[in-house]
Design a protein around this motif. Structure first.
Motif, PDB file in Angstrom:
ATOM      1  N   PHE A 101      31.924  -8.077   4.658  1.00 49.37           N
ATOM      2  CA  PHE A 101      30.959  -8.369   3.585  1.00 49.37           C
ATOM      3  C   PHE A 101      30.242  -9.695   3.855  1.00 49.37           C
ATOM      4  CE2 PHE A 101      29.788  -9.428  -0.896  1.00 49.37           C
ATOM      5  CZ  PHE A 101      29.079  -8.280  -1.190  1.00 49.37           C
ATOM      6  N   LEU A 102      30.989 -10.707   4.250  1.00 47.47           N
ATOM      7  CA  LEU A 102      30.388 -12.021   4.542  1.00 47.47           C
ATOM      8  C   LEU A 102      29.338 -11.908   5.642  1.00 47.47           C
ATOM      9  CD1 LEU A 102      30.451 -15.171   4.227  1.00 47.47           C
ATOM     10  CD2 LEU A 102      32.227 -15.174   5.999  1.00 47.47           C
ATOM     11  N   HIS A 103      29.625 -11.073   6.651  1.00 47.43           N
ATOM     12  CA  HIS A 103      28.718 -10.957   7.793  1.00 47.43           C
ATOM     13  C   HIS A 103      27.388 -10.293   7.448  1.00 47.43           C
ATOM     14  CE1 HIS A 103      32.099 -11.726  10.958  1.00 47.43           C
ATOM     15  NE2 HIS A 103      31.688 -12.814  10.355  1.00 47.43           N
ATOM     16  N   LEU A 104      27.304  -9.703   6.258  1.00 44.88           N
ATOM     17  CA  LEU A 104      26.004  -9.160   5.818  1.00 44.88           C
ATOM     18  C   LEU A 104      25.040 -10.296   5.465  1.00 44.88           C
ATOM     19  CD1 LEU A 104      27.264  -6.431   3.297  1.00 44.88           C
ATOM     20  CD2 LEU A 104      26.408  -6.041   5.627  1.00 44.88           C
ATOM     21  N   PHE A 105      25.608 -11.476   5.148  1.00 47.46           N
ATOM     22  CA  PHE A 105      24.781 -12.580   4.633  1.00 47.46           C
ATOM     23  C   PHE A 105      24.508 -13.665   5.662  1.00 47.46           C
ATOM     24  CE2 PHE A 105      27.051 -10.669   1.103  1.00 47.46           C
ATOM     25  CZ  PHE A 105      25.994 -10.368   0.252  1.00 47.46           C
ATOM     26  N   VAL A 106      25.528 -13.977   6.491  1.00 53.01           N
ATOM     27  CA  VAL A 106      25.374 -15.141   7.374  1.00 53.01           C
ATOM     28  C   VAL A 106      24.572 -14.787   8.622  1.00 53.01           C
ATOM     29  CG1 VAL A 106      27.413 -16.380   6.524  1.00 53.01           C
ATOM     30  CG2 VAL A 106      27.660 -14.753   8.428  1.00 53.01           C
ATOM     31  N   LYS A 107      24.042 -15.828   9.232  1.00 53.21           N
ATOM     32  CA  LYS A 107      23.198 -15.672  10.420  1.00 53.21           C
ATOM     33  C   LYS A 107      23.989 -15.260  11.644  1.00 53.21           C
ATOM     34  CE  LYS A 107      19.697 -19.154   9.486  1.00 53.21           C
ATOM     35  NZ  LYS A 107      19.233 -20.508   9.794  1.00 53.21           N
ATOM     36  N   PRO A 146      22.895 -11.175  11.231  1.00 51.73           N
ATOM     37  CA  PRO A 146      21.500 -10.854  10.938  1.00 51.73           C
ATOM     38  C   PRO A 146      21.032 -11.461   9.614  1.00 51.73           C
ATOM     39  CG  PRO A 146      22.898  -9.036  10.265  1.00 51.73           C
ATOM     40  CD  PRO A 146      23.802 -10.093  10.805  1.00 51.73           C
ATOM     41  N   GLY A 147      21.957 -12.065   8.826  1.00 50.39           N
ATOM     42  CA  GLY A 147      21.559 -12.635   7.533  1.00 50.39           C
ATOM     43  C   GLY A 147      20.846 -13.961   7.700  1.00 50.39           C
ATOM     44  N   LYS A 148      20.539 -14.615   6.565  1.00 47.22           N
ATOM     45  CA  LYS A 148      19.764 -15.858   6.621  1.00 47.22           C
ATOM     46  C   LYS A 148      20.600 -17.083   6.259  1.00 47.22           C
ATOM     47  CE  LYS A 148      15.590 -13.552   4.923  1.00 47.22           C
ATOM     48  NZ  LYS A 148      14.910 -13.276   3.660  1.00 47.22           N
ATOM     49  N   THR A 149      21.836 -16.840   5.816  1.00 45.70           N
ATOM     50  CA  THR A 149      22.666 -17.936   5.320  1.00 45.70           C
ATOM     51  C   THR A 149      23.278 -18.736   6.474  1.00 45.70           C
ATOM     52  OG1 THR A 149      23.178 -16.590   3.393  1.00 45.70           O
ATOM     53  CG2 THR A 149      24.647 -18.432   3.812  1.00 45.70           C
ATOM     54  N   ASN A 150      23.182 -20.077   6.377  1.00 48.53           N
ATOM     55  CA  ASN A 150      23.750 -20.951   7.419  1.00 48.53           C
ATOM     56  C   ASN A 150      25.273 -20.910   7.394  1.00 48.53           C
ATOM     57  OD1 ASN A 150      21.416 -22.016   8.639  1.00 48.53           O
ATOM     58  ND2 ASN A 150      21.061 -23.240   6.801  1.00 48.53           N
ATOM     59  N   LYS A 151      25.869 -21.445   8.459  1.00 50.48           N
ATOM     60  CA  LYS A 151      27.331 -21.398   8.596  1.00 50.48           C
ATOM     61  C   LYS A 151      27.906 -22.804   8.750  1.00 50.48           C
ATOM     62  CE  LYS A 151      28.721 -17.868  11.243  1.00 50.48           C
ATOM     63  NZ  LYS A 151      28.807 -16.950  12.397  1.00 50.48           N
ATOM     64  N   VAL A 152      27.328 -23.724   7.991  1.00 51.77           N
ATOM     65  CA  VAL A 152      27.780 -25.114   8.119  1.00 51.77           C
ATOM     66  C   VAL A 152      28.984 -25.389   7.222  1.00 51.77           C
ATOM     67  CG1 VAL A 152      27.128 -27.550   7.886  1.00 51.77           C
ATOM     68  CG2 VAL A 152      25.462 -25.873   8.737  1.00 51.77           C
ATOM     69  N   GLY A 190      24.613 -26.088  -6.342  1.00 51.43           N
ATOM     70  CA  GLY A 190      25.435 -26.486  -5.198  1.00 51.43           C
ATOM     71  C   GLY A 190      25.102 -25.718  -3.929  1.00 51.43           C
ATOM     72  N   LEU A 191      24.199 -24.738  -4.024  1.00 50.21           N
ATOM     73  CA  LEU A 191      23.880 -23.916  -2.849  1.00 50.21           C
ATOM     74  C   LEU A 191      22.779 -24.533  -1.997  1.00 50.21           C
ATOM     75  CD1 LEU A 191      23.770 -20.242  -4.241  1.00 50.21           C
ATOM     76  CD2 LEU A 191      25.610 -21.334  -2.917  1.00 50.21           C
ATOM     77  N   SER A 192      22.946 -24.446  -0.686  1.00 52.31           N
ATOM     78  CA  SER A 192      21.891 -24.839   0.256  1.00 52.31           C
ATOM     79  C   SER A 192      20.800 -23.750   0.223  1.00 52.31           C
ATOM     80  CB  SER A 192      22.479 -24.930   1.661  1.00 52.31           C
ATOM     81  OG  SER A 192      22.971 -23.656   2.025  1.00 52.31           O
ATOM     82  N   GLU A 193      19.731 -23.980   0.962  1.00 49.82           N
ATOM     83  CA  GLU A 193      18.679 -22.966   1.041  1.00 49.82           C
ATOM     84  C   GLU A 193      19.291 -21.686   1.645  1.00 49.82           C
ATOM     85  OE1 GLU A 193      14.196 -22.738   2.777  1.00 49.82           O
ATOM     86  OE2 GLU A 193      15.304 -24.615   2.903  1.00 49.82           O
ATOM     87  N   GLN A 194      19.047 -20.575   1.041  1.00 52.37           N
ATOM     88  CA  GLN A 194      19.610 -19.276   1.478  1.00 52.37           C
ATOM     89  C   GLN A 194      21.134 -19.186   1.280  1.00 52.37           C
ATOM     90  OE1 GLN A 194      17.618 -16.941   2.010  1.00 52.37           O
ATOM     91  NE2 GLN A 194      15.730 -18.031   2.493  1.00 52.37           N
ATOM     92  N   GLY A 195      21.678 -20.121   0.529  1.00 51.34           N
ATOM     93  CA  GLY A 195      23.108 -20.071   0.241  1.00 51.34           C
ATOM     94  C   GLY A 195      23.438 -18.935  -0.728  1.00 51.34           C
ATOM     95  N   VAL A 196      24.678 -18.449  -0.676  1.00 46.76           N
ATOM     96  CA  VAL A 196      25.098 -17.360  -1.578  1.00 46.76           C
ATOM     97  C   VAL A 196      26.446 -17.663  -2.225  1.00 46.76           C
ATOM     98  CG1 VAL A 196      23.869 -15.421  -0.498  1.00 46.76           C
ATOM     99  CG2 VAL A 196      26.123 -16.044   0.336  1.00 46.76           C
ATOM    100  N   ILE A 197      26.582 -17.142  -3.440  1.00 46.02           N
ATOM    101  CA  ILE A 197      27.881 -17.165  -4.118  1.00 46.02           C
ATOM    102  C   ILE A 197      28.497 -15.785  -3.881  1.00 46.02           C
ATOM    103  CG2 ILE A 197      29.050 -17.295  -6.368  1.00 46.02           C
ATOM    104  CD1 ILE A 197      26.588 -18.959  -7.341  1.00 46.02           C
ATOM    105  N   ILE A 198      29.727 -15.751  -3.421  1.00 46.50           N
ATOM    106  CA  ILE A 198      30.399 -14.450  -3.268  1.00 46.50           C
ATOM    107  C   ILE A 198      31.604 -14.399  -4.211  1.00 46.50           C
ATOM    108  CG2 ILE A 198      31.554 -12.838  -1.700  1.00 46.50           C
ATOM    109  CD1 ILE A 198      29.672 -13.778   0.496  1.00 46.50           C
ATOM    110  N   VAL A 199      31.626 -13.331  -4.995  1.00 43.76           N
ATOM    111  CA  VAL A 199      32.688 -13.116  -5.972  1.00 43.76           C
ATOM    112  C   VAL A 199      33.485 -11.893  -5.545  1.00 43.76           C
ATOM    113  CG1 VAL A 199      33.071 -12.304  -8.358  1.00 43.76           C
ATOM    114  CG2 VAL A 199      31.458 -14.171  -7.915  1.00 43.76           C
ATOM    115  N   LYS A 200      34.801 -12.014  -5.535  1.00 45.83           N
ATOM    116  CA  LYS A 200      35.662 -10.855  -5.229  1.00 45.83           C
ATOM    117  C   LYS A 200      36.782 -10.852  -6.271  1.00 45.83           C
ATOM    118  CE  LYS A 200      37.930  -8.497  -1.371  1.00 45.83           C
ATOM    119  NZ  LYS A 200      38.138  -8.449   0.080  1.00 45.83           N
ATOM    120  N   GLU A 201      36.749  -9.846  -7.144  1.00 44.26           N
ATOM    121  CA  GLU A 201      37.672  -9.859  -8.283  1.00 44.26           C
ATOM    122  C   GLU A 201      38.175  -8.458  -8.625  1.00 44.26           C
ATOM    123  OE1 GLU A 201      38.997 -12.334  -9.966  1.00 44.26           O
ATOM    124  OE2 GLU A 201      37.856 -13.986  -9.141  1.00 44.26           O
TER     125      GLU A 201
END
Ligand SMILES: C[S@@+](CC[C@H](N)C(=O)[O-])C[C@H]1O[C@@H](n2cnc3c(N)ncnc32)[C@H](O)[C@@H]1O
Length: 228
Positions: free
Chosen positions: A53-59, A61-67, A160-171
């Motif tokens: 699921f995380l890999h759908l968002f991070v670069k 192919p996603g746009k979210t940075n990995k810092v 608190g999110l950077s540009e293209q940052g995402v909140i991921i909820v798993k509940e």
């Protein structure tokens, strides 16, 4: 988990609700089994589903940075160790129970130094620094916040999110139209619809949602949401 439906979830006594949870976690062993209420055997399946699921968002192919990521209700760092540190340069952990954060330094071993901040706080009182995080990961903890506090927490997280940052909820989730209350650890189990209503009230948009596959039949359905 013992659940009961006699508790008036609309009118929780906040002091008792938060106090009972704190007492519960104070008595739990700082182990993966403790974090998962005796279900440590599902941890690897959980991490595999989360990684996908995380890999759908991070670069890419996603746009979210990995810092930098934030692990919310991090416990001893089960998710930090196996999901976040392998995917981000740095991680911060925010956790209610100081004993778990102390154990995290041992549990994370050589990678403990890549955790920049070990923050002891309830999420209801926590404000992330502006634009600090590429991913804010919230798993198996949000049931410990009242609706009102959860909406406030999500609003603060957006700053608190950077540009293209995402909140991921798993509940965990209950069936549509129902809510459970777990008297063992003092937490609310909401339906997927109730969660979606809270996201809306907090001004969050759902980018993607997915049900965790291959979990045992006897536990609640677990959903992942990517939010912005
Ligand atoms: C079910 S464990 C999950 C731990 C971790 N998220 C994982 O999946 O391995 C719940 C964690 O949330 C923490 N917690 C409970 N209430 C909290 C609150 N209000 N704010 C922050 N953390 C909380 C507990 O101390 C515990 O470490």
């Amino acid at each position: 988990m013992d659940s009961e439906d006699t508790i008036d979830i609309e009118n929780l006594d906040d002091n008792k609700f938060y106090g009972d949870a704190e007492k519960y976690w104070k008595n739990i062993s700082p182990t993966v089994d403790g974090m998962l209420g005796g279900f440590s055997h599902i941890s690897s399946t959980d991490i595999a589903g989360s990684t996908k699921f995380l890999h759908l968002f991070v670069k890419p192919p996603g746009k979210t940075n990995k810092v930098r990521a934030l692990d919310c209700g991090a416990g001893i760092g089960r998710i930090t160790k196996r999901l976040l540190l392998p995917n981000f340069s740095h991680v911060d952990m925010v956790e209610l129970n100081q004993d778990f954060l102390d154990e995290a330094r041992h549990y994370l071993a050589d990678n403990a130094s890549r955790v920049e901040r070990y923050i002891c706080s309830g999420l209801q009182n926590f404000t992330p620094d502006e634009r600090r995080y590429d991913v804010i990961w919230c798993q198996w903890v949000l049931g410990h916040l009242t609706d009102e506090d959860l909406i406030g927490f999500f609003r603060r997280c957006q700053h608190g999110l950077s540009e293209q940052g995402v909140i991921i909820v798993k509940e965990n989730t209950t069936a549509v139209g129902t809510t459970d209350f777990d008297t063992t650890d003092s937490s609310i189990i909401r339906s997927k619809n109730a969660m979606e209503e809270i996201f809306k009230k907090a001004g969050l948009r759902i980018l993607k949602e997915e049900k965790q596959k291959r979990f045992p039949k006897e536990i609640y359905d677990v959903y992942m949401f990517g939010l912005q």
